[in-house]
Scaffold this active site. Sequence first.
Site, PDB file in Angstrom:
ATOM      1  N   CYS A 100       5.826  -2.730   0.883  1.00  0.00           N
ATOM      2  CA  CYS A 100       4.377  -2.557   0.771  1.00  0.00           C
ATOM      3  C   CYS A 100       3.997  -1.295   1.523  1.00  0.00           C
ATOM      4  O   CYS A 100       4.489  -1.068   2.637  1.00  0.00           O
ATOM      5  CB  CYS A 100       3.668  -3.775   1.369  1.00  0.00           C
ATOM      6  SG  CYS A 100       1.874  -3.680   1.276  1.00  0.00           S
ATOM      7  N   HIS A 142       1.916  -9.550  -6.022  1.00  0.00           N
ATOM      8  CA  HIS A 142       1.849  -8.806  -4.758  1.00  0.00           C
ATOM      9  C   HIS A 142       0.505  -8.076  -4.634  1.00  0.00           C
ATOM     10  O   HIS A 142      -0.178  -8.178  -3.607  1.00  0.00           O
ATOM     11  CB  HIS A 142       3.015  -7.811  -4.675  1.00  0.00           C
ATOM     12  CG  HIS A 142       2.986  -6.937  -3.457  1.00  0.00           C
ATOM     13  ND1 HIS A 142       3.947  -6.998  -2.474  1.00  0.00           N
ATOM     14  CD2 HIS A 142       2.093  -5.997  -3.044  1.00  0.00           C
ATOM     15  CE1 HIS A 142       3.646  -6.133  -1.522  1.00  0.00           C
ATOM     16  NE2 HIS A 142       2.531  -5.510  -1.849  1.00  0.00           N
ATOM     17  N   GLU A 143       0.144  -7.345  -5.695  1.00  0.00           N
ATOM     18  CA  GLU A 143      -1.086  -6.543  -5.610  1.00  0.00           C
ATOM     19  C   GLU A 143      -2.323  -7.435  -5.511  1.00  0.00           C
ATOM     20  O   GLU A 143      -3.236  -7.145  -4.732  1.00  0.00           O
ATOM     21  CB  GLU A 143      -1.199  -5.604  -6.814  1.00  0.00           C
ATOM     22  CG  GLU A 143      -0.106  -4.545  -6.895  1.00  0.00           C
ATOM     23  CD  GLU A 143       0.083  -3.781  -5.598  1.00  0.00           C
ATOM     24  OE1 GLU A 143      -0.905  -3.574  -4.868  1.00  0.00           O
ATOM     25  OE2 GLU A 143       1.227  -3.399  -5.301  1.00  0.00           O
ATOM     26  N   HIS A 146      -3.287  -8.828  -2.190  1.00  0.00           N
ATOM     27  CA  HIS A 146      -4.068  -7.950  -1.310  1.00  0.00           C
ATOM     28  C   HIS A 146      -5.570  -8.245  -1.422  1.00  0.00           C
ATOM     29  O   HIS A 146      -6.313  -8.045  -0.457  1.00  0.00           O
ATOM     30  CB  HIS A 146      -3.823  -6.480  -1.651  1.00  0.00           C
ATOM     31  CG  HIS A 146      -2.545  -5.920  -1.086  1.00  0.00           C
ATOM     32  ND1 HIS A 146      -2.306  -5.826   0.263  1.00  0.00           N
ATOM     33  CD2 HIS A 146      -1.444  -5.406  -1.693  1.00  0.00           C
ATOM     34  CE1 HIS A 146      -1.108  -5.275   0.466  1.00  0.00           C
ATOM     35  NE2 HIS A 146      -0.554  -5.018  -0.704  1.00  0.00           N
TER      36      HIS A 146
HETATM   37 NI    NI Z   1       1.294  -4.070  -0.880  1.00  0.00          NI
END
Ligand code: NI
Length: 178
Positions: A100, A142-143, A146
Amino acid sequence: MSVRSVLHMGHPLLLQRAQPIVHVHEPWLPALLQDLRDTMQALDGAGLAAPQIGESVQLVIFGGDFNVRYPDAPPIPPTVLINPVLTPLSDEKELGWEGCLSLPGLRGLVPRYRHLRYQGWDENGTPIDRAVSGFHARVVQHECDHLLGILYPMRMPDLTHFGYQQALFPGQSGADGD
Ligand code: NI
Protein backbone atom coordinates in the site's frame (compact mmCIF):
# COMPACT_ATOMS: atom_id res chain seq x y z
CA MET A 1 -2.44 18.50 -12.58
CA SER A 2 -0.10 17.41 -9.83
CA VAL A 3 1.44 14.58 -7.93
CA ARG A 4 0.16 14.81 -4.37
CA SER A 5 1.82 13.50 -1.25
CA VAL A 6 0.32 10.26 0.05
CA LEU A 7 -0.71 10.04 3.69
CA HIS A 8 1.01 7.32 5.68
CA MET A 9 -0.46 4.92 8.23
CA GLY A 10 -0.89 6.78 11.49
CA HIS A 11 -2.61 9.75 9.88
CA PRO A 12 -6.14 9.91 11.34
CA LEU A 13 -7.76 10.63 7.99
CA LEU A 14 -6.86 7.11 6.80
CA LEU A 15 -9.08 5.73 9.57
CA GLN A 16 -12.16 7.77 8.63
CA ARG A 17 -15.16 6.68 6.62
CA ALA A 18 -15.17 8.66 3.39
CA GLN A 19 -18.19 10.72 2.40
CA PRO A 20 -20.35 9.70 -0.58
CA ILE A 21 -20.11 11.90 -3.65
CA VAL A 22 -23.57 13.37 -4.10
CA HIS A 23 -23.19 14.45 -7.74
CA VAL A 24 -20.69 12.96 -10.17
CA HIS A 25 -20.57 16.34 -11.89
CA GLU A 26 -19.19 18.15 -8.87
CA PRO A 27 -16.92 20.91 -10.21
CA TRP A 28 -13.97 19.79 -8.06
CA LEU A 29 -14.09 16.19 -9.22
CA PRO A 30 -12.06 16.38 -12.47
CA ALA A 31 -9.05 18.01 -10.77
CA LEU A 32 -9.12 15.52 -7.90
CA LEU A 33 -9.34 12.64 -10.34
CA GLN A 34 -6.38 13.94 -12.32
CA ASP A 35 -4.34 14.30 -9.14
CA LEU A 36 -5.17 10.70 -8.22
CA ARG A 37 -4.08 9.50 -11.65
CA ASP A 38 -0.87 11.54 -11.61
CA THR A 39 0.00 10.35 -8.11
CA MET A 40 -0.76 6.69 -8.82
CA GLN A 41 1.30 6.79 -12.00
CA ALA A 42 4.24 8.56 -10.37
CA LEU A 43 4.37 5.96 -7.60
CA ASP A 44 3.64 2.88 -9.76
CA GLY A 45 0.53 2.08 -7.76
CA ALA A 46 -2.00 -0.56 -8.78
CA GLY A 47 -4.68 1.66 -7.31
CA LEU A 48 -5.25 4.72 -5.17
CA ALA A 49 -8.10 5.97 -3.00
CA ALA A 50 -8.97 9.64 -2.54
CA PRO A 51 -8.46 9.56 1.26
CA GLN A 52 -4.84 8.59 0.66
CA ILE A 53 -4.21 12.06 -0.75
CA GLY A 54 -6.23 13.71 1.98
CA GLU A 55 -9.68 13.87 0.35
CA SER A 56 -12.21 11.91 2.36
CA VAL A 57 -14.67 11.11 -0.44
CA GLN A 58 -15.78 7.81 -1.95
CA LEU A 59 -13.57 7.75 -5.01
CA VAL A 60 -10.96 5.17 -5.99
CA ILE A 61 -9.00 4.45 -9.13
CA PHE A 62 -7.25 1.24 -10.09
CA GLY A 63 -6.02 -0.80 -13.01
CA GLY A 64 -4.27 0.24 -16.15
CA ASP A 65 -1.33 -0.95 -18.11
CA PHE A 66 1.22 -3.50 -17.01
CA ASN A 67 2.32 -2.85 -13.45
CA VAL A 68 6.01 -3.30 -12.69
CA ARG A 69 5.23 -4.36 -9.12
CA TYR A 70 2.81 -7.12 -10.13
CA PRO A 71 4.37 -8.49 -13.33
CA ASP A 72 2.45 -11.77 -13.21
CA ALA A 73 -0.94 -10.24 -12.51
CA PRO A 74 -3.64 -10.27 -15.19
CA PRO A 75 -4.45 -6.80 -16.50
CA ILE A 76 -7.26 -4.81 -14.90
CA PRO A 77 -9.08 -2.21 -16.99
CA PRO A 78 -8.33 1.37 -15.90
CA THR A 79 -11.26 2.15 -13.67
CA VAL A 80 -12.70 5.14 -11.84
CA LEU A 81 -15.14 4.00 -9.17
CA ILE A 82 -17.40 6.38 -7.25
CA ASN A 83 -19.57 5.38 -4.26
CA PRO A 84 -18.72 1.69 -4.61
CA VAL A 85 -20.83 -1.16 -3.30
CA LEU A 86 -19.10 -4.53 -2.92
CA THR A 87 -20.84 -7.89 -2.71
CA PRO A 88 -18.89 -11.14 -2.25
CA LEU A 89 -20.16 -13.79 -4.67
CA SER A 90 -19.12 -16.69 -2.45
CA ASP A 91 -17.65 -17.21 1.00
CA GLU A 92 -14.38 -18.37 -0.49
CA LYS A 93 -11.31 -16.34 0.45
CA GLU A 94 -7.73 -16.59 -0.67
CA LEU A 95 -4.48 -15.23 0.71
CA GLY A 96 -2.30 -12.90 -1.32
CA TRP A 97 0.52 -10.44 -0.76
CA GLU A 98 -0.41 -6.77 -0.71
CA GLY A 99 1.36 -3.50 -0.41
CA CYS A 100 0.00 0.00 0.00
CA LEU A 101 1.33 3.44 -0.86
CA SER A 102 0.34 4.45 2.68
CA LEU A 103 2.69 1.80 4.13
CA PRO A 104 5.79 2.24 1.99
CA GLY A 105 8.20 -0.67 1.99
CA LEU A 106 5.85 -3.09 3.73
CA ARG A 107 4.00 -6.16 2.50
CA GLY A 108 1.45 -8.41 4.13
CA LEU A 109 -0.41 -11.63 3.40
CA VAL A 110 -4.09 -10.70 3.36
CA PRO A 111 -7.24 -12.83 2.96
CA ARG A 112 -9.73 -11.47 0.42
CA TYR A 113 -12.90 -12.78 -1.20
CA ARG A 114 -11.99 -14.65 -4.36
CA HIS A 115 -15.18 -13.76 -6.24
CA LEU A 116 -16.65 -10.29 -6.01
CA ARG A 117 -19.33 -8.13 -7.56
CA TYR A 118 -18.73 -4.41 -7.48
CA GLN A 119 -21.00 -1.58 -8.44
CA GLY A 120 -20.68 2.17 -8.61
CA TRP A 121 -20.31 4.97 -11.11
CA ASP A 122 -17.54 6.30 -13.25
CA GLU A 123 -16.67 9.99 -13.60
CA ASN A 124 -19.28 10.42 -16.36
CA GLY A 125 -22.06 9.01 -14.22
CA THR A 126 -22.09 5.74 -16.15
CA PRO A 127 -22.99 2.78 -13.93
CA ILE A 128 -20.33 0.15 -13.34
CA ASP A 129 -21.42 -3.39 -12.44
CA ARG A 130 -18.79 -6.13 -12.70
CA ALA A 131 -18.23 -9.64 -11.41
CA VAL A 132 -14.52 -10.32 -10.99
CA SER A 133 -12.15 -12.80 -9.38
CA GLY A 134 -8.65 -13.18 -8.08
CA PHE A 135 -6.25 -10.24 -8.32
CA HIS A 136 -8.86 -7.89 -9.75
CA ALA A 137 -11.18 -8.68 -6.83
CA ARG A 138 -8.28 -8.21 -4.41
CA VAL A 139 -7.38 -4.76 -5.72
CA VAL A 140 -10.99 -3.58 -5.52
CA GLN A 141 -11.35 -4.82 -1.94
CA HIS A 142 -8.07 -3.16 -0.94
CA GLU A 143 -8.96 0.19 -2.49
CA CYS A 144 -12.54 0.25 -1.23
CA ASP A 145 -11.34 -0.62 2.27
CA HIS A 146 -9.59 2.77 2.24
CA LEU A 147 -13.07 4.35 1.99
CA LEU A 148 -14.06 2.54 5.19
CA GLY A 149 -10.96 3.63 7.08
CA ILE A 150 -9.43 0.15 6.88
CA LEU A 151 -5.79 -0.53 6.04
CA TYR A 152 -4.70 -4.00 4.97
CA PRO A 153 -2.89 -4.97 8.23
CA MET A 154 -6.30 -4.61 9.90
CA ARG A 155 -7.50 -7.50 7.70
CA MET A 156 -4.58 -9.78 8.57
CA PRO A 157 -5.21 -12.75 10.87
CA ASP A 158 -1.49 -13.53 11.18
CA LEU A 159 0.96 -10.67 11.57
CA THR A 160 3.94 -13.01 11.22
CA HIS A 161 3.33 -12.54 7.48
CA PHE A 162 3.78 -8.77 7.67
CA GLY A 163 7.07 -7.02 7.16
CA TYR A 164 9.44 -5.11 4.99
CA GLN A 165 9.50 -6.16 1.37
CA GLN A 166 13.28 -6.33 1.25
CA ALA A 167 13.38 -8.64 4.27
CA LEU A 168 10.49 -10.83 3.11
CA PHE A 169 11.67 -11.11 -0.48
CA PRO A 170 15.42 -10.48 -0.59
CA GLY A 171 16.74 -9.83 -4.05
CA GLN A 172 13.37 -8.91 -5.50
CA SER A 173 13.35 -5.51 -7.11
CA GLY A 174 10.45 -3.11 -7.43
CA ALA A 175 9.13 0.00 -5.88
CA ASP A 176 6.70 0.23 -3.01
CA GLY A 177 3.06 0.90 -3.41
CA ASP A 178 -0.45 -0.38 -3.58
NI1 NI B 1 -3.66 1.05 -0.17
